[in-house]
Motif scaffolding. Structure first.
Motif: not given
Length: 184
Positions: A46-49, A51-57, A130
């Protein structure tokens, strides 16, 4: 051997030598399956996921896996350089060990490069998903990606002895930009 005979021999030669064909084919299949599997997962977020810190990892992990594979790929050139400098020439065990490592690194240079390119593509796609920002890290990574594009193509020409050292030169330029991107 005259020039026409050399050209005829090159035409007869396969693009990838038989002894390396299986390893490269398996690596290519693994790379394609890995990319399809991971891209499917990335596109379902999803769009929220995204742009999260978890997706950055997630995209940093792709970059870390690519870094490990690239160090393995670059080890071939480092070992070749060490062997040509005749380091440890007087000690037979060191020379034999280096020769064994060099053969191993040469055998796996291309298959690991194929897998590394798959991780690099996944890393780049995830970074753009991202949100690409014009900072030093992203620009150095984009430059490294652009310099990487001719490396596999010149590698194919290398098998045919048609590249005039472009594979080494473009690979070295990529290695420098990759190290800048990864560690600065």
């Amino acid at each position: 051997m005259n020039t026409q005979q050399k050209k005829a021999d090159r035409i007869k030669q396969e693009w990838i030598p038989k002894k390396e064909r299986l390893g490269i084919s398996v690596a290519f299949v693994i790379a394609v399956l890995l990319m399809l599997w991971q891209l499917k997962g990335l596109l379902q977020l999803s769009s929220e996921a995204l742009h999260s810190r978890q997706f950055e990892h997630v995209f940093k992990d792709f970059g870390s896996y690519a870094r490990i594979a690239l160090f393995f790929v670059l080890a071939y050139y480092v070992l070749l350089f060490v062997m040509r400098q005749r380091i440890g020439e007087g000690i037979v065990h060191i020379q034999k060990g280096l020769a064994l490592l060099l053969r191993f690194a040469r055998r796996w240079h291309t298959p690991m490069a194929v897998i590394a390119i798959a991780f690099i593509v996944l890393h780049a796609v995830a970074v753009f998903m991202y949100g690409f920002k014009f900072d030093f890290n992203n620009i150095s990574g984009l430059l490294a990606l652009l310099v990487l594009l001719p490396v596999p193509i010149s590698g194919l020409f290398r098998y045919q002895r048609l590249d005039r050292k472009w594979h080494l030169r473009s690979g070295l330029a990529f290695a420098v930009l990759f190290l800048i991107h990864a560690f600065l």
